[in-house]
Design a protein around this motif. Structure first.
Motif, short mmCIF file in Angstrom:
data_model
loop_
_atom_site.label_atom_id
_atom_site.label_comp_id
_atom_site.label_asym_id
_atom_site.label_seq_id
_atom_site.Cartn_x
_atom_site.Cartn_y
_atom_site.Cartn_z
N PHE A 88 0.83 -1.21 0.00
CA PHE A 88 0.00 0.00 0.00
C PHE A 88 0.87 1.25 0.00
O PHE A 88 1.82 1.36 0.76
N ARG A 89 0.49 2.21 -0.83
CA ARG A 89 1.11 3.54 -0.84
C ARG A 89 0.02 4.56 -0.50
O ARG A 89 -1.02 4.58 -1.17
N VAL A 90 0.27 5.38 0.49
CA VAL A 90 -0.73 6.34 0.95
C VAL A 90 -0.39 7.72 0.41
O VAL A 90 0.74 8.20 0.56
N GLU A 91 -1.37 8.35 -0.23
CA GLU A 91 -1.23 9.71 -0.76
C GLU A 91 -2.34 10.56 -0.16
O GLU A 91 -3.46 10.60 -0.68
N GLY A 92 -2.03 11.21 0.98
CA GLY A 92 -3.08 11.92 1.70
C GLY A 92 -4.02 10.91 2.32
O GLY A 92 -3.63 10.13 3.18
N ARG A 93 -5.27 10.91 1.88
CA ARG A 93 -6.22 9.87 2.33
C ARG A 93 -6.42 8.81 1.26
O ARG A 93 -7.14 7.84 1.50
N ASP A 94 -5.86 8.99 0.09
CA ASP A 94 -5.98 7.99 -0.97
C ASP A 94 -4.95 6.87 -0.75
O ASP A 94 -3.84 7.10 -0.26
N ARG A 150 -2.89 1.17 -16.03
CA ARG A 150 -4.19 1.81 -15.89
C ARG A 150 -4.63 1.79 -14.43
O ARG A 150 -4.49 0.79 -13.74
N ARG A 151 -5.16 2.93 -13.97
CA ARG A 151 -5.63 3.04 -12.59
C ARG A 151 -7.14 2.85 -12.54
O ARG A 151 -7.88 3.54 -13.23
N LEU A 152 -7.57 1.92 -11.72
CA LEU A 152 -8.99 1.69 -11.50
C LEU A 152 -9.35 2.29 -10.15
O LEU A 152 -8.75 1.94 -9.12
N ARG A 153 -10.32 3.19 -10.14
CA ARG A 153 -10.66 3.94 -8.93
C ARG A 153 -11.83 3.30 -8.19
O ARG A 153 -12.88 3.02 -8.79
N LEU A 154 -11.66 3.10 -6.90
CA LEU A 154 -12.73 2.62 -6.03
C LEU A 154 -13.05 3.74 -5.06
O LEU A 154 -12.30 4.00 -4.11
N ARG A 155 -14.15 4.43 -5.29
CA ARG A 155 -14.51 5.59 -4.48
C ARG A 155 -14.77 5.20 -3.02
O ARG A 155 -15.45 4.22 -2.74
N GLY A 156 -14.21 6.03 -2.13
CA GLY A 156 -14.47 5.85 -0.71
C GLY A 156 -13.79 4.68 -0.06
O GLY A 156 -14.07 4.38 1.11
N ARG A 157 -12.90 3.99 -0.78
CA ARG A 157 -12.23 2.82 -0.23
C ARG A 157 -10.85 3.16 0.35
O ARG A 157 -10.11 2.26 0.75
N GLY A 158 -10.50 4.44 0.39
CA GLY A 158 -9.23 4.85 0.99
C GLY A 158 -9.37 5.00 2.49
O GLY A 158 -10.22 4.38 3.13
N GLY A 206 -11.09 8.97 1.64
CA GLY A 206 -10.23 8.90 0.47
C GLY A 206 -10.66 7.79 -0.47
O GLY A 206 -11.57 7.01 -0.19
N ASP A 207 -10.01 7.73 -1.62
CA ASP A 207 -10.31 6.71 -2.62
C ASP A 207 -9.18 5.69 -2.67
O ASP A 207 -8.06 5.94 -2.19
N LEU A 208 -9.47 4.56 -3.26
CA LEU A 208 -8.46 3.54 -3.48
C LEU A 208 -8.21 3.43 -4.98
O LEU A 208 -9.15 3.37 -5.77
N TYR A 209 -6.95 3.41 -5.37
CA TYR A 209 -6.57 3.30 -6.78
C TYR A 209 -5.79 2.00 -6.97
O TYR A 209 -4.74 1.79 -6.36
#
Length: 301
Positions: A203-209, A248-256, A265-268
């Motif tokens: 896992f890499r954390v970028e703010g809350r993402d 390619r980055r797939l975004r999962l909203r609210g999973r951060g 945050g979101d999960l990418y």
């Protein structure tokens, strides 16, 4: 009257210092110069000077008046470093500014101060700060944990810390009354724990993402479909679109990381196409057939 020193200089803070910075500087200096602790000649006078400087800067109205007077004084060409009693600074202000320095500063840096002649009074203990390191999963879930740190006297002390869910790197957790003890009956300061997130292999954390790799097989990337993925909050399913390429980055909203005061945050998930390190004979034949049947050229795409 003796020269009135600039209260910012007395406390050693910048003119744009925040209230908490002023309070922290005052507590440190006042404890160091308190007559009950410091028996050196002049310590009591220095303590009174520190006390009165804080008396001015801790009150927003007094501080604003002082700053206004200082700006006018500077514009009038007076030398910097202190306010002299007398001359153009006596009575009801100067240069059209309704500021009476004698009234503002009282008998600052020469009189008895707020505690009366010779009175030291209680001083709050200084705030302290320490660093704690937690994992990404702990930051996601939060919860209570035991932390052992050196206490004010240097001996180990154990603290029961409530880590809020969604804490981010650099955030401070306040433990009220766990800082340095006060002097002469003053309250103890606070202990601030600065959170640092430990490096994680996935896992890499970028703010809350949160960003992580999503390994997929070549046929999963080509055909698309659901792929399981382990996240800080548990296992989820990611729908890989057909024709997905590496990177390619797939975004999962609210999973951060959660956010107690707002949007989480979101999960990418970054797609990483993997191929078998060693092909079986059936796999080799299928890949050869695909290579002969396909007209796709990635270098011309």
């Amino acid at each position: 009257m003796a020269e009135n020193r600039d209260p910012y200089q007395v406390l050693g803070v910048a003119r744009d210092a925040k209230p908490e910075e002023i309070q922290r500087a005052y507590r440190t200096l006042a404890r160091r110069q308190h007559p009950d602790i410091n028996k050196e000649p002049g310590a009591e006078e220095r303590f009174k000077e520190i006390n009165e400087a804080y008396h001015v800067l801790s009150d927003p109205e007094r501080r604003a008046k002082f700053d206004r007077a200082a700006r006018v004084r500077q514009g009038a060409g007076f030398p910097s470093g202190g306010f002299q009693g007398g001359g153009g600074f006596q009575g009801g202000g100067f240069q059209g500014v309704d500021v009476d320095l004698e009234d503002l500063l009282g008998s600052m840096f020469g009189g008895g101060g707020r505690h009366g002649p010779g009175g030291a009074g209680p001083v709050p203990g200084a705030d302290t700060q320490a660093t704690i390191t937690i994992g990404v999963e702990d930051a996601f879930r939060g919860g209570r944990r035991q932390v052992t740190l050196p206490g004010p006297d240097g001996s180990p002390r154990h603290y029961d810390v409530n880590v809020p869910a969604g804490v981010v790197d650099g955030q401070r957790i306040r433990l009220a009354g766990q800082g340095n003890p006060g002097v002469a009956g003053g309250p103890s300061g606070d202990l601030y724990l600065v959170v640092r997130l430990a490096p994680h292999p996935r896992f890499r954390v970028e703010g809350r993402d949160v960003v992580l790799d999503l390994p997929v097989a070549a046929w999963e990337a080509a055909l698309g479909g659901p792929v399981p993925l382990d996240t800080p909050g548990g296992r989820v399913r990611v729908d890989v679109p057909p024709g997905t390429s590496s990177g390619r980055r797939l975004r999962l909203r609210g999973r951060g990381l959660p956010n107690p005061r707002g949007r989480p945050g979101d999960l990418y998930a970054e797609v990483k196409i993997m191929v078998p390190p060693k092909l079986t004979e059936p796999e080799r034949r299928l890949f050869e057939e695909l290579g002969e049947a396909s007209r796709f050229n990635p270098r011309e795409a």
